[in-house]
Motif scaffolding. Structure first.
Motif: not given
Length: 898
Positions: A528-534, A536-544, A566-568
């Motif tokens: 769920t968190v990952l979906r939100g970060l992706m 918003s294109r926040d790839y750095e925090r998504a990777e974290a 999908k985001s990529l």
């Protein structure tokens, strides 16, 4: 009897999820991890219907579990369990006793045992008893026989057709046994095994007085073998054959017999066998909705009801619950509701519409039907009804049923539990239902509210867009209370609501704060968190987040990879898509055994023009036992086309059709591109027209995309006649060419010119195009208008300034520019489209280009031409007009006005 010993490593009642059912309630059982029963997730209290054995009926044994290894089978009875201390075994009649016994046993020692009872023979007959009140003389002749077990019996040898008891004796048959006779005084029934004893008992009273005699009759109920769903899942006749003799015997009891059919042993056998059949279909249910066997439990339930209707039989609460469960397993809410109304005779309100009622008839229509039994409405069947209404999103209907359950007085009433309340809550859909659900939650008894109740309300509030109120409810859970401590479901639901509203930072705050409450996150929470970060294109925090997920020991699931890939893909990072997918394959290929992920990977490979990689993924899918579906194969066809291998793409497409896979619009659009690459114009147009239907198989944007590909390909190859026909077809079906189509046509013309084609051919086609659009009062774009001027200027340059041809095209350029400028028709301002005048001028212009009467610059007067210029086209239109003004000797020219 079978004695099963538990061990220290495999604790008993990992007999795994022993799901046992008869006529009692199924409920969720949550047990602490250290209780020794953590894997026992769904168990039900039940009693055997056998007169000889009382215990727990086994209705399901999990494949590969300890129970199956020990030899336990469906139909077995759990009779006894180990005593808390010592080697003693204590009988058990409900699941609570089993749980208490084993938990206390395992607290003392590492071993426990259970005693299993298994029927040794098949029941083919039952003994039915009935009583008749007869006057002397009774009109019955008796004889004494010796039974197979050596006991003496008195049987009826002849029944009189006349006399004072003629009507009563119509239900008595030769071969019926006499069990007992009423005493002359006191009314007590005394058993008799001799004729003399029966005669003496009857004759020991005055003539004309009555005597009550109890008889028994042996009823053939036939053999019973549960139909083998696994080997013959589609055999509906198997249900008919299995119950045929039982139904026949029950119908005999119903037609003029002295026996009461409803509630008889034969009736109970009929219902018990019906339940066994349905339990078998439910336990073998295929959960994949795309499988042809998905609806089998529902079909079996309908067949069982039809068979019972043929016998005019009533359903008890347990059988009705099993029937409704079979429907609900297939999400067939309508079937479950119809079964309830037919079996109980009660109506179910459908929101504000008319009441819903149903009669279940046998195969011969209205002659036979289910006999309604209002007492079949109990907590279990009522809960199943609530589940059906929840599936339909009928909140008002669910509330009505819940009220009926709360007010039910028959059969001792219904003690409604939290499960029923929660299901009624879950039926809420939309804002209006949500408001009612909040009121229902407030009315719910406090002792029945659990974490499930709070989580349901949180979900409803988030669905209504009231995430802040949902957070307030979640805060209330933080304060705790019996059964309602904050859990990961509540946290995940709130985070999901925040992400849907684009409040990713707030979602991250909830995610971080919940860790202080000892919540162990699962993959769903991280996803769920990952979906939100992706998003918003926040790839750095998504990777974290992914790294934290792995460090916490939570393995990424296919949804994790789905969000990442999908985001990529959406951001055109095709290399990263391939890298993520290949890494997942290397770590654990089972995680990504999903057609959707493979399809995304194939799509990325196609856009990278990596044909070999796309083909390798298809091979990998087959190696994993995954059958490619339409979307996956469409992506492969697209890869073939993008990599310049349209012939291979056509082979894949033909293979799809041979396998009977559905050809969706994207697949057909992709194959159009393949035909265009191969120059198979008629085939491409045939697919687009959809069998002369005007492209009914495509969406509007897909039609535009398809014609853009075809017209671009045709003009690029100089197929002017075909291109005119294609454009005419598009217009004939009522479509207005998109800007993308016109750009495609211009690009195709450039391809033709770059290959050495004649610019006059290009102009002739463009004039025809403008003429067709003008006939339908469709303005041309500023880009097409500018392109037309540039091509005219090109011809002037190519012929040389002093040549006659150059002078003619100078005049043509002035005429075209003048037609647009006259009447200020920019941006579709002119409303008077003079078809005849414009048609004549454009026709004459085409004649000039064809050189049929010699080229003349005389009388090139043109009507007004409708041009629509977009904001991004102003500069290019101005540039084109200035250029045509220079080459035609008209000076700088006037800039286009928009």
């Amino acid at each position: 009897m079978l004695l099963i010993d538990g061990t220290a490593t495999e604790r008993i009642l990992d007999m795994d999820t022993l799901q046992v059912t008869d006529q009692t309630r199924e409920e969720e059982v949550e047990v602490e991890e250290d209780s020794g029963m953590s894997r026992m997730s769904r168990i039900v209290s039940a009693r055997s219907t056998s007169d000889d054995v009382q215990g727990i009926l086994v209705a399901y044994v999990q494949p590969g579990g300890q129970a199956e290894a020990a030899g336990i089978k469906v139909g077995d009875m759990l009779v006894k369990t180990s005593a808390t201390i010592g080697d003693g075994m204590w009988p058990k009649g409900n699941i609570e006793g089993v749980k208490a016994s084993l938990l206390s046993r395992l607290a003392v020692t590492k071993q426990a045992s259970v005693l299993i009872s298994r029927p040794t023979g098949e029941v083919t007959t039952v003994e039915e008893t009935f009583s008749l009140t007869l006057k002397r003389p009774i009109g019955v002749q008796l004889r004494q026989v010796e039974a197979a077990n050596g006991r003496r019996e008195v049987v009826v040898s002849e029944v009189a057709t006349g006399g004072v008891n003629s009507e009563v004796l119509q239900g008595l048959k030769v071969g019926d046994k006499v069990l007992a006779v009423e005493a002359a005084l006191g009314g007590k029934l005394w058993p008799h095994t001799t004729v003399d004893g029966v005669v003496a008992a009857v004759n020991g009273r005055l003539p004309g007085t009555t005597v009550n005699i109890r008889f028994s009759r042996t009823v053939e109920v036939g053999g019973f073998v549960v139909p083998d769903v696994a080997s013959n899942p589609e055999s509906s006749e198997a249900i008919d054959d299995t119950l045929k003799q039982t139904v026949k015997s029950f119908k005999v009891l119903s037609e003029g017999s002295s026996l009461a059919p409803t509630g008889s042993k034969t009736h109970k056998i009929l219902l018990s066998r019906s339940r066994s059949i349905l339990a078998n279909y439910v336990s073998n249910h295929v959960s994949n909705k795309d499988s042809k066997d998905y609806m089998l439990p529902s079909l079996a339930a309908s067949k069982v009801l039809t068979v019972l209707a043929e016998a005019d039989a009533q359903l008890d609460a347990g059988t009705l619950k099993q029937v409704m469960e079979a429907y609900l397993r297939c999400r067939d809410s309508e079937g479950a509701i119809n079964a309830f109304t037919a079996s109980t005779g009660l109506m179910v309100k459908k929101g504000d519409k008319e009441d819903r009622s149903f009669v279940w008839y046998g195969k011969d229509g209205s002659t036979h039907a289910i006999t309604a039994n209002v007492y079949a409405f109990d907590l279990d069947s009522g809960t199943c009804l609530l589940r059906a209404l929840a599936l339909e999103g009928d909140f008002k209907g669910a509330v009505k049923v819940l009220k009926d359950m709360l007010m039910w007085k028959e059969n001792g009433g219904i003690k409604v539990d939290g499960v029923a309340w929660n299901i009624a809550l879950s039926a809420a859909r939309g804002r209006e239902d949500g408001k009612g659900a909040i009121k229902l939650f407030d009315a719910m008894p406090d002792e029945e509210k659990t974490a499930v109740s709070y989580n349901t309300v949180i979900r409803i509030l988030c669905g209504m867009g009231e995430v802040e109120r949902a957070k307030e409810v979640m805060e209330g859970m933080k304060r705790g209370g019996k059964g309602r401590l904050l859990d990961k479901v509540a946290v995940t639901t709130v985070m999901n609501g925040l992400v849907n509203e684009g409040k990713v930072e707030e979602a991250m705050g909830v995610f971080s704060e919940a860790a202080f409450y000892g919540i162990v996150y699962d993959a769903t929470a991280y996803n769920t968190v990952l979906r939100g970060l992706m998003r918003s294109r926040d790839y750095e925090r998504a990777e974290a987040v992914v790294e934290r997920m792995e460090d916490s020991g939570v393995k990424p699931d296919f949804m994790t990879y789905s969000y990442l890939m999908k985001s990529l893909l959406d951001t055109k990072k095709y290399d990263e898509v391939i890298t993520v997918f290949d890494s997942a394959l290397d770590v654990d290929s089972r995680v990504v055994r999903n057609i959707g992920l493979y399809t995304t990977a194939i799509t990325a490979a196609a856009r990278m023009r990596n044909f070999d990689k796309a083909m390798a993924y298809i091979g990998k899918m087959k190696g994993e036992g995954i059958t490619p579906n339409t979307k996956a194969l469409t992506s492969l066809v697209n890869a073939c086309v993008m990599c310049g291998k349209p012939d291979v793409g056509l082979e894949v497409y033909e293979g799809m059709k041979e396998r009977g896979l559905g050809e969706d619009s994207r697949a057909k659009l992709t194959i159009v591109r393949a035909y265009v690459q191969l120059g198979r114009w008629d085939d491409a147009m045939g697919v687009l027209q959809g069998g002369k239907s005007g492209g009914k198989d495509f969406k509007g944007n897909e039609i535009m995309e398809g014609y853009e590909q075809v017209l671009k390909g045709m003009t690029g190859e100089g197929e002017w006649t075909r291109a005119r026909e294609g454009l005419e077809t598009l217009l004939r079906y009522g479509f207005i060419p998109s800007r993308k189509i016109m750009v495609g046509i211009m690009r195709g013309c450039n391809v033709f010119r770059d290959a050495g084609g004649n610019t006059e051919d290009v102009l002739r086609f463009l004039f025809d195009t403008v003429d067709m659009l003008g006939e339908r009062k469709i303005p041309i774009s500023g880009s097409l208008y500018a392109y037309l001027l540039h091509r005219i200027a090109d011809l002037v340059y190519s012929y040389g300034w002093e040549s006659e041809d150059a002078k003619i095209f100078m005049e043509v350029g002035k005429a075209v520019r003048g037609a647009k400028l006259r009447d200020n028709t920019m941006v579709g301002a002119g409303n008077n489209w003079r078809r005849g005048e414009v048609g004549e001028v454009w026709g004459g212009l085409v004649e000039v280009l064809r050189e049929e009467e010699g080229r003349k610059a005389d009388d090139l007067m043109m009507g007004s031409m409708r041009v629509r210029v977009g904001g991004d086209e102003v500069d290019k239109v101005g540039t084109a007009e200035r250029r045509i003004a220079r080459v035609s000797g008209a000076g700088r020219g006037r800039r286009a006005e928009v």
